[in-house]
Design a protein around this motif. Sequence first.
Motif, PDB file in Angstrom:
ATOM      1  N   UNK A   1       0.826  -1.201   0.000  1.00  0.00           N
ATOM      2  CA  UNK A   1       0.000   0.000   0.000  1.00  0.00           C
ATOM      3  C   UNK A   1       0.863   1.256   0.000  1.00  0.00           C
ATOM      4  N   UNK A   2       0.384   2.275  -0.702  1.00  0.00           N
ATOM      5  CA  UNK A   2       1.016   3.607  -0.656  1.00  0.00           C
ATOM      6  C   UNK A   2       0.380   4.412   0.469  1.00  0.00           C
ATOM      7  N   UNK A   3       0.895   5.612   0.690  1.00  0.00           N
ATOM      8  CA  UNK A   3       0.305   6.519   1.684  1.00  0.00           C
ATOM      9  C   UNK A   3      -1.051   6.990   1.174  1.00  0.00           C
ATOM     10  N   UNK A   4      -1.954   7.302   2.113  1.00  0.00           N
ATOM     11  CA  UNK A   4      -3.303   7.744   1.750  1.00  0.00           C
ATOM     12  C   UNK A   4      -3.273   9.035   0.941  1.00  0.00           C
ATOM     13  N   UNK A   5      -4.093   9.077  -0.100  1.00  0.00           N
ATOM     14  CA  UNK A   5      -4.337  10.293  -0.889  1.00  0.00           C
ATOM     15  C   UNK A   5      -3.236  11.320  -0.851  1.00  0.00           C
ATOM     16  N   UNK A   6      -3.494  12.427  -0.177  1.00  0.00           N
ATOM     17  CA  UNK A   6      -2.556  13.539  -0.189  1.00  0.00           C
ATOM     18  C   UNK A   6      -1.584  13.544   0.992  1.00  0.00           C
ATOM     19  N   UNK A   7      -1.515  12.444   1.747  1.00  0.00           N
ATOM     20  CA  UNK A   7      -0.665  12.436   2.939  1.00  0.00           C
ATOM     21  C   UNK A   7       0.761  12.869   2.634  1.00  0.00           C
ATOM     22  N   UNK A   8       1.338  12.290   1.574  1.00  0.00           N
ATOM     23  CA  UNK A   8       2.724  12.607   1.251  1.00  0.00           C
ATOM     24  C   UNK A   8       2.885  14.101   0.985  1.00  0.00           C
ATOM     25  N   UNK A   9       1.956  14.665   0.204  1.00  0.00           N
ATOM     26  CA  UNK A   9       2.040  16.101  -0.078  1.00  0.00           C
ATOM     27  C   UNK A   9       1.879  16.928   1.194  1.00  0.00           C
ATOM     28  N   UNK A  10       0.960  16.513   2.085  1.00  0.00           N
ATOM     29  CA  UNK A  10       0.766  17.222   3.352  1.00  0.00           C
ATOM     30  C   UNK A  10       2.040  17.207   4.186  1.00  0.00           C
ATOM     31  N   UNK A  11       2.695  16.051   4.228  1.00  0.00           N
ATOM     32  CA  UNK A  11       3.917  15.933   5.024  1.00  0.00           C
ATOM     33  C   UNK A  11       5.016  16.808   4.427  1.00  0.00           C
ATOM     34  N   UNK A  12       5.117  16.814   3.100  1.00  0.00           N
ATOM     35  CA  UNK A  12       6.130  17.660   2.452  1.00  0.00           C
ATOM     36  C   UNK A  12       5.872  19.126   2.777  1.00  0.00           C
ATOM     37  N   UNK A  13       4.596  19.501   2.826  1.00  0.00           N
ATOM     38  CA  UNK A  13       4.252  20.891   3.149  1.00  0.00           C
ATOM     39  C   UNK A  13       4.673  21.237   4.581  1.00  0.00           C
ATOM     40  N   UNK A  14       4.413  20.311   5.502  1.00  0.00           N
ATOM     41  CA  UNK A  14       4.839  20.507   6.896  1.00  0.00           C
ATOM     42  C   UNK A  14       6.350  20.741   6.958  1.00  0.00           C
ATOM     43  N   UNK A  15       7.091  19.926   6.205  1.00  0.00           N
ATOM     44  CA  UNK A  15       8.554  20.040   6.208  1.00  0.00           C
ATOM     45  C   UNK A  15       8.983  21.374   5.627  1.00  0.00           C
ATOM     46  N   UNK A  16       8.367  21.764   4.506  1.00  0.00           N
ATOM     47  CA  UNK A  16       8.768  23.011   3.842  1.00  0.00           C
ATOM     48  C   UNK A  16       8.503  24.230   4.702  1.00  0.00           C
ATOM     49  N   UNK A  17       7.451  24.141   5.533  1.00  0.00           N
ATOM     50  CA  UNK A  17       7.146  25.239   6.447  1.00  0.00           C
ATOM     51  C   UNK A  17       8.315  25.459   7.417  1.00  0.00           C
ATOM     52  N   UNK A  18       8.971  24.374   7.774  1.00  0.00           N
ATOM     53  CA  UNK A  18      10.052  24.447   8.764  1.00  0.00           C
ATOM     54  C   UNK A  18      11.410  24.617   8.116  1.00  0.00           C
ATOM     55  N   UNK A  19      11.695  23.819   7.096  1.00  0.00           N
ATOM     56  CA  UNK A  19      13.018  23.874   6.480  1.00  0.00           C
ATOM     57  C   UNK A  19      13.003  23.234   5.098  1.00  0.00           C
ATOM     58  N   UNK A  20      12.857  24.065   4.056  1.00  0.00           N
ATOM     59  CA  UNK A  20      12.764  23.518   2.704  1.00  0.00           C
ATOM     60  C   UNK A  20      14.055  22.798   2.288  1.00  0.00           C
TER      61      UNK A  20
END
Lengths: 401, 401
Positions: free
Chosen positions: B40-59
């Motif tokens: 199984x892959x990550x649910x729907x947009x989870x990966x994008x959400x996590x990347x956004x969280x990371x970019x908010x802190x340190x791109x």
Amino acid sequence: MSLIVQKFGGSSVANAERVMNVASIVTDTYAKGNDVVVVVSAQGDTTDDLIEKANEINPKASKREKDMLLAAGEQISISLLAMAIEKLGYHAVSLLGWQAGFNTTSAHTSARIRKVEPDRIKKELDKKNIVIVAGFQGISKYGDITTLGRGGSDTSAVAIAAAMHADLCQIFTDVEGVYTADPRKVKNAKKLQEISYDEMLELATLGAQVLNNRSVEMAKKYNIELEVLSSMTKASGTIVKEKTKMEKMLISGVAKDTDVARISVMGVPNIPGLAFKMFSKLSAKDINVDIILQSIGHDGKKDISFTVAKNRGEEAVALMKEYTENLGAEEILYDDKVAKISIVGAGMESHAGVATKMFEALYDAQVNIQMISTSEIKVSVLIDSADADKAVSAIHSKFFD
Amino acid sequence: MSLIVQKFGGSSVANAERVMNVASIVTDTYAKGNDVVVVVSAQGDTTDDLIEKANEINPKASKREKDMLLAAGEQISISLLAMAIEKLGYHAVSLLGWQAGFNTTSAHTSARIRKVEPDRIKKELDKKNIVIVAGFQGISKYGDITTLGRGGSDTSAVAIAAAMHADLCQIFTDVEGVYTADPRKVKNAKKLQEISYDEMLELATLGAQVLNNRSVEMAKKYNIELEVLSSMTKASGTIVKEKTKMEKMLISGVAKDTDVARISVMGVPNIPGLAFKMFSKLSAKDINVDIILQSIGHDGKKDISFTVAKNRGEEAVALMKEYTENLGAEEILYDDKVAKISIVGAGMESHAGVATKMFEALYDAQVNIQMISTSEIKVSVLIDSADADKAVSAIHSKFFD
């Protein structure tokens, strides 16, 4: 150079801004020449969000799979904190519970730490990395992800401090330390500079909820000095240690616990061993009994009352049904509109009249006492939950004003 | 009894309802007497959400920490799917990449699978469990979490199928199979019953985006029969295998790729080895070059044009600057408003005139061809991206209507 373990709870890392704040606390400590190991909980409401996702699909999911799900929460927070530390120009490496050497029992959702093998942590510290460890989680001997239950991150932090002989273990929370009463409720509540492990243990058990109980027990066992302090202010916190050097106060705090329910089994036949059997039944189901009160009995019958955590109340009542159905007890009373109010203090041992002073305060405030329980360093009373806040204020005034 | 590997992408498990749908597909397969391993892959947009969280802190966070973060996505989806299967009354156990034995290189964010050691998977199948494996992730020899890069879950599925000699590897997506052209764009697009690995490889490379390319390469290498099908309908999908038994069609599909940019280095001095050096420079930076065109040259000079992925375009231009600055090339042209249109078909080998027919279709549609590239089973042309959809339709009509 010291080795310092710092633990941050979920609210301390709830969003990007707070994660950056934690990163600055951690890097300040590191920049002063210390080795730093950081233990982090899942961000803010992540754990609750994940539980909701699970409940939507299967509220009766296996505990193994619940642990697999929940452990993702700290995985997110540790990597984000590592990124924040990198942003400040320092080197950080995040480690999951199993990578950090947390071997636990396989009691999923409430595992206990069997051993911490911090080889990887040491290796990373040797490389001058700040090490971020996922709290709350570990691995069973079957290679499965486990969690330690709510509040387990405190225990994770103390376990690392013990395994690595850390010089200090700082527990950052959203309050500035341990208070003589809940500062949001009692206006004259005072922050304690120091408190002993035993007093802290009683306070934790009694619902002060500053520190997880298991973590204090472990700190006491391995003699780890704890500091409870806020991640939001620069104020010094409360030190928890074996012997407090400050002048002994009569009591160190007033605590309230509303997560409690009273069960009374009325008219139990006065046969030897019945009480023992009653409580073994409960402990076999892992239901912890707190205050126990047994009437002296008359006509060959007696009443037995006890308290349990609210969420186990129904189950406990069901187990007690046998006594009314097969053993001639008259009825079972259940009340979850109760609160346990306690005073704690090492000074109590050498001062008579502490309990009397507490009862006087309650009498003055017109609060009726349902049950009483005492130990060497605490006195607890069970009262109507509607009176709880009034009772805490009255007792606090009596001792501290 | 067969061993079947089933892979579900992120959109197939995007919410509770879809997770339950996947659980019913999986348990149907199991109930027919098969051993089932699910990737199984990550649910729907989870990966994008996590990347956004990371970019908010340190791109610019380290790739190691990005992998730690992203791997949490599949941890959530595998445990939820296991819970859904439990709800349907079956036994399931979820496994993370490292638990499932995915040893990878340590190239964080784009690791390659070195070896799959499926001991744990086998043990769980022996216990009659349905096994759910986190796709996209593994572990490096340093004990760090790695990810395989986007689309890596397909590769995870095929790698398990290969390591366990599975009888079939089903890749569930949001389309019903492999089509002769994009069915959302071309009204007469037909679903193929079968396609060979080589044709599929060309289609994947050419932007059909049904299957990850590395997964098809691996399936071909280990001769794993793949089925591409939809998790939303009960329709049978497209089988991908070595030799297709159906009557050979002239071509199996028309594909469009708009993720492409053209770079032309004009007036390069005609010195031996210069082209070689030019392309080694690009490959040293891991920039893949696709179509290459070199003019015959005149006056001791020639023009060299090539295409790269759009997101590497700028970098490639910068690398080529040396030719204009130091080696006398005249200028560098860059165009990212281009599209590559390709036809693919094993039948091409034995039929002359396929390319001609394609060019005729483009001529009829008044589409100008910028570059041409051919292999044994495909013909690609580079055209203005504004003409892309028109070109695909025209070519598809010519061959399939």
